[in-house]
Design an enzyme around this catalytic site. Structure first.
Site, PDB file in Angstrom:
ATOM      1  N   GLU A   1     -54.123  14.484 -19.020  1.00  0.00           N
ATOM      2  CA  GLU A   1     -55.470  14.343 -19.568  1.00  0.00           C
ATOM      3  C   GLU A   1     -55.679  12.899 -20.038  1.00  0.00           C
ATOM      4  O   GLU A   1     -54.865  12.389 -20.811  1.00  0.00           O
ATOM      5  CB  GLU A   1     -55.653  15.314 -20.736  1.00  0.00           C
ATOM      6  CG  GLU A   1     -55.576  16.767 -20.293  1.00  0.00           C
ATOM      7  CD  GLU A   1     -55.135  17.708 -21.423  1.00  0.00           C
ATOM      8  OE1 GLU A   1     -55.097  17.284 -22.582  1.00  0.00           O
ATOM      9  OE2 GLU A   1     -54.837  18.881 -21.102  1.00  0.00           O
TER      10      GLU A   1
ATOM     11  N   LEU B   1     -58.701  19.773 -18.168  1.00  0.00           N
ATOM     12  CA  LEU B   1     -58.038  19.968 -19.457  1.00  0.00           C
ATOM     13  C   LEU B   1     -57.350  21.324 -19.517  1.00  0.00           C
ATOM     14  O   LEU B   1     -57.940  22.314 -19.972  1.00  0.00           O
ATOM     15  CB  LEU B   1     -59.072  19.826 -20.587  1.00  0.00           C
ATOM     16  CG  LEU B   1     -58.520  19.374 -21.939  1.00  0.00           C
ATOM     17  CD1 LEU B   1     -59.648  18.901 -22.829  1.00  0.00           C
ATOM     18  CD2 LEU B   1     -57.722  20.458 -22.621  1.00  0.00           C
TER      19      LEU B   1
ATOM     20  N   GLU C   1     -53.209  22.490 -20.026  1.00  0.00           N
ATOM     21  CA  GLU C   1     -51.804  22.066 -20.074  1.00  0.00           C
ATOM     22  C   GLU C   1     -50.914  22.902 -19.170  1.00  0.00           C
ATOM     23  O   GLU C   1     -49.989  22.380 -18.538  1.00  0.00           O
ATOM     24  CB  GLU C   1     -51.288  22.105 -21.528  1.00  0.00           C
ATOM     25  CG  GLU C   1     -51.837  20.992 -22.412  1.00  0.00           C
ATOM     26  CD  GLU C   1     -53.240  21.265 -22.962  1.00  0.00           C
ATOM     27  OE1 GLU C   1     -53.740  22.392 -22.786  1.00  0.00           O
ATOM     28  OE2 GLU C   1     -53.826  20.349 -23.569  1.00  0.00           O
TER      29      GLU C   1
ATOM     30  N   GLN D   1     -50.758  15.547 -23.943  1.00  0.00           N
ATOM     31  CA  GLN D   1     -51.281  14.584 -24.909  1.00  0.00           C
ATOM     32  C   GLN D   1     -50.531  14.573 -26.247  1.00  0.00           C
ATOM     33  O   GLN D   1     -50.296  13.524 -26.812  1.00  0.00           O
ATOM     34  CB  GLN D   1     -52.761  14.861 -25.117  1.00  0.00           C
ATOM     35  CG  GLN D   1     -53.565  13.634 -25.328  1.00  0.00           C
ATOM     36  CD  GLN D   1     -55.011  13.836 -24.899  1.00  0.00           C
ATOM     37  OE1 GLN D   1     -55.704  14.685 -25.454  1.00  0.00           O
ATOM     38  NE2 GLN D   1     -55.462  13.084 -23.925  1.00  0.00           N
ATOM     39  N   PHE D   2     -50.184  15.753 -26.733  1.00  0.00           N
ATOM     40  CA  PHE D   2     -49.389  15.880 -27.955  1.00  0.00           C
ATOM     41  C   PHE D   2     -48.461  17.077 -27.790  1.00  0.00           C
ATOM     42  O   PHE D   2     -48.826  18.056 -27.139  1.00  0.00           O
ATOM     43  CB  PHE D   2     -50.288  16.113 -29.182  1.00  0.00           C
ATOM     44  CG  PHE D   2     -51.041  14.879 -29.618  1.00  0.00           C
ATOM     45  CD1 PHE D   2     -50.484  13.997 -30.544  1.00  0.00           C
ATOM     46  CD2 PHE D   2     -52.292  14.604 -29.093  1.00  0.00           C
ATOM     47  CE1 PHE D   2     -51.186  12.852 -30.930  1.00  0.00           C
ATOM     48  CE2 PHE D   2     -52.989  13.463 -29.476  1.00  0.00           C
ATOM     49  CZ  PHE D   2     -52.429  12.585 -30.405  1.00  0.00           C
TER      50      PHE D   2
ATOM     51  N   HIS E   1     -50.948  17.978 -34.222  1.00  0.00           N
ATOM     52  CA  HIS E   1     -50.615  16.716 -33.548  1.00  0.00           C
ATOM     53  C   HIS E   1     -49.284  16.137 -34.019  1.00  0.00           C
ATOM     54  O   HIS E   1     -48.977  14.994 -33.720  1.00  0.00           O
ATOM     55  CB  HIS E   1     -51.713  15.670 -33.788  1.00  0.00           C
ATOM     56  CG  HIS E   1     -52.989  15.937 -33.057  1.00  0.00           C
ATOM     57  ND1 HIS E   1     -53.761  17.032 -33.301  1.00  0.00           N
ATOM     58  CD2 HIS E   1     -53.617  15.240 -32.079  1.00  0.00           C
ATOM     59  CE1 HIS E   1     -54.832  16.996 -32.522  1.00  0.00           C
ATOM     60  NE2 HIS E   1     -54.765  15.924 -31.757  1.00  0.00           N
TER      61      HIS E   1
END
Lengths: 326, 363
Positions: free
Chosen positions: A29, A58, A60, A82-83, A129
């Protein structure tokens, strides 16, 4: 040689791998035009094109699953999540497929993929996060888990992960992305994926740490040195499989060990390492192995994260405890 | 208010349940004899399936997922895929795998609890049996992405059931295939049951095919008990994908005439009347009736085929039974390209236990 940050080292290794091997593709992403939310993939799309540096929808689970399909079909995908808090959705694919494709086809298909994700707390990010799920990944047979602690380590380990014929989960300490710089030689040399590194020699206690916790362990070692106590600090670097030879050799020398992890205590890698030391070096131990971990709590939102994560003070306290053990 | 978008779902059927033609046939069916190989494959599939069920009942293999009733789908897909394409099956696709060249004794090995059942030397790029529901669909998107990146005229074809269409993996994969216009075809085999849960409980959508509308890709529904419809619909989708036309979702309507697996008892959740009604729709009788009516298939040929199929089944059973059991060390083989040295202790432990067992049995 250039003096660069950890995130720049990731970028350098990705560019190097893509340059040297056209089967390497980056997907995730915002990895394209935006260069990733941490800029780990900055500039790669303009250099290698949108097909090889692909912004994905988007999802995962899709990203991990597509990487499995790409790898089986001969590409070398490097997927970015992303995290780490969003990587839980990839565990289905990692556990059910990536880690077992080679075995369940008896070597007919394989899965040379890398799943990169920023990991850990300490950057004052929003909820979800700041997770440290390394033990969940390390529990999966058939994969490797790698967690660098410095720019040069990140560069060499990422090159090795991309070249490895099996799936690698590559956890990046987001707190160290821009914390400090290091001289990194962009010579394309990978680091071994089965070795821990002794980063500071000592005689009185062994610290085993990885990722951002390595810095805390080094700080604690410095604090103890002022007291005339010398800690040996090991950067585990590869969390699966673990280089127990290096850990055990150190523990047999010092007789004491503190294992440090940013993850919750129960079933953590610190527990696994502690158990192995007990099994294989009991008679060398002068004190029980101490685990310094985060609490068994939900990773708190950032106002409390400093209290949640282990720090140099907590590590030094544990070291004093094992050194004063009677 | 104005209309922002409209859609329609096309349904294809050429043969009625009694074998009479329901529409003008596509050109590949102009010579009925050309479809005899498909018919033969369907008969072989059913014979192998019946034997596998019997072998489970007598303890010669483990739990087995029957293919009874979906032979036209398997034969149709097997017939239109090319060698260089990649099949991503669920766990109920042994019929297609047979047509991919994979020896059916592999199916017995697989359900007999042996990893070697997923070794397909004859079709080495195809994916293994996939038990977790729908997780093979993202793989198909990845495979198709690789094909497109390399500008290859190949297609990734994934199969799943009606239950799988409720999963995120299903939609995520169709969606990605649409975004990149991937050479990917998904065949959702709607056999109306996900174990005990009927189709109507999976989704309020009128058709499963229309789920592709949300992903912006082509879709159609066809009669999965009609070999000609399957060959036609899947064939068009595969060629479209191969020539850069993008992905397609096909919903193939059929009925699971068997239990979900040999571990299931479908009488708990559906009536004998319902099943009896569905037997009137089944694909082999339908194709045979048509071939008979066209004079392309005789009673004598049918009898010879039955004998041939039985002999083939026996050969496959023999190949399965003659495969020596895997050694315990197989657990560690191919776990990694090179087994990390850290495994030495566990390997040694296993070897020691194995030796002890051997001594115990010898003593």
């Amino acid at each position: 040689m250039s003096n660069i940050t950890l995130v720049e080292a990731i970028n350098l290794a990705l560019a190097r791998a893509m340059e040297e091997d056209e089967s390497v593709v980056v997907l995730g992403e915002d990895v394209g035009l935006n260069g990733g939310v941490f800029r780990a993939t900055a500039g790669l799309q303009s250099r290698f094109g949108a097909e090889r540096v692909a912004d994905t929808p988007l999802a995962e689970g899709l990203i991990a699953g597509m990487a499995v399909g790409m790898a089986a079909e001969g590409l070398r995908p490097v997927a970015e999540i992303q995290f780490a808090g969003f990587a839980y959705a990839t565990i289905d694919q990692l556990l059910n497929h990536a880690g077992r494709l080679r075995h369940r086809t008896q070597g007919r298909l394989s899965c040379p993929m890398v799943l990169r994700t920023p990991c850990g707390a300490g950057i004052h990010a929003p909820e979800h996060h700041s997770e440290s799920p390394e033990a969940m990944f390390a529990h999966i047979p058939g994969i490797r888990v790698v967690y660098p602690s410095s720019p040069s380590r990140a560069y060499g380990l990422l090159l090795a992960a991309i070249q490895d014929p099996d799936p690698v989960v590559f956890l990046e300490p987001s707190r160290l992305y821009r914390r400090f710089k290091e001289e990194v030689d962009d010579d394309g040399t990978p680091l071994p994926l089965d070795k821990a590194f002794v980063v500071r020699e000592g005689t009185d206690v062994t610290f085993v740490a990885w990722g951002a916790m390595l810095r805390e362990a080094l700080d604690a070692a410095e604090e103890l040195a002022a007291e005339g106590r010398f800690a040996e600090v090991i950067d585990l670097a590869t969390l699966k499989p673990i280089d127990f030879e290096t850990v055990l050799a150190s523990v047999k020398k010092t007789g004491r060990c503190v294992v440090i992890t940013e993850a919750p205590r129960t079933c953590s890698l610190a527990s696994e390492i502690s158990a192995n030391i007990s099994e294989q070096a009991l008679l060398s131990l002068l004190a029980p192995v101490e685990r310094v971990t985060a609490f068994d709590c939900v990773t708190p939102m950032f106002r409390l994260e400093e209290k949640y994560m282990p720090d140099a003070a907590r590590i030094a306290a544990a070291a004093r405890k094992v050194m004063e053990y009677q | 208010m104005t209309v922002a978008a409209t859609f329609e779902i096309r349904f294809t059927r050429y043969l009625q349940p009694d074998g009479r033609e329901a529409a003008d046939l596509p050109s590949f069916a102009a010579d009925p004899r050309a479809l005899v190989p498909d018919y033969r494959a369907m008969v072989f599939m059913r014979a192998l399936d019946a034997k596998a069920v019997a072998m489970q009942r007598t303890g010669q293999i483990g739990t087995y997922a029957s293919t009874l009733g979906k032979e036209a789908i398997d034969a149709g897909i097997g017939g239109v895929l090319r060698k260089e394409d990649v099949l991503l099956p669920s766990y109920r696709e042994s019929g297609v795998l047979m047509l991919r060249g994979v020896s059916p004794h592999r199916t017995l090995l697989y359900w007999g609890g042996d990893e070697r059942g997923n070794v397909f030397p004859e079709s080495p790029r195809d994916f293994p049996f996939n038990v977790p529901i729908g997780t093979q669909l993202p793989h198909a998107a990845g495979v198709a992405y690789a094909m497109k990146l390399r500008r290859e005229a190949r297609v990734a074809l994934a199969m799943c059931g009606d239950g799988a269409t409720s999963k995120g993996d299903f939609y995520e994969s169709l969606n990605a295939a649409g975004v990149w216009q991937l050479p990917m075809v998904v065949v959702a085999v709607n056999n109306h049951y996900a174990i005990s849960v009927p189709r109507r409980m999976q989704s309020a959508a009128q058709t499963l095919a229309q789920k592709a509308i949300a992903a912006g890709i082509a879709c159609e529904q066809l009669d999965g008990n009609d070999l000609i419809a399957v060959r036609d619909g899947v064939g068009r989708a595969v060629e479209k994908a191969r020539t850069g036309g993008g992905p397609t979702l096909i919903e193939a309507l059929t009925y699971r005439l068997s239990d979900h697996t040999t571990a299931d008892d479908a009488t708990r959740y559906r009536s004998a009347e319902e099943v009896a009604e569905q037997w009137k729709q089944e694909p082999i009788l339908r194709l045979r009736s048509w071939l008979h009516a066209k004079g392309a298939w005789s009673q004598a040929e049918e009898q010879a085929l039955a004998k041939e199929a039985a002999a083939h089944v026996q050969k496959m059973v023999q190949a399965y039974l003659e495969t020596p059991p895997p050694g315990p060390e197989q657990m560690f083989e191919h776990l990694y390209a090179r087994l990390p040295r850290q495994y030495a202790v566990q390997l040694a432990q296993l070897a020691e236990e194995t030796e002890r067992d051997v001594e115990h049995h010898a003593g």
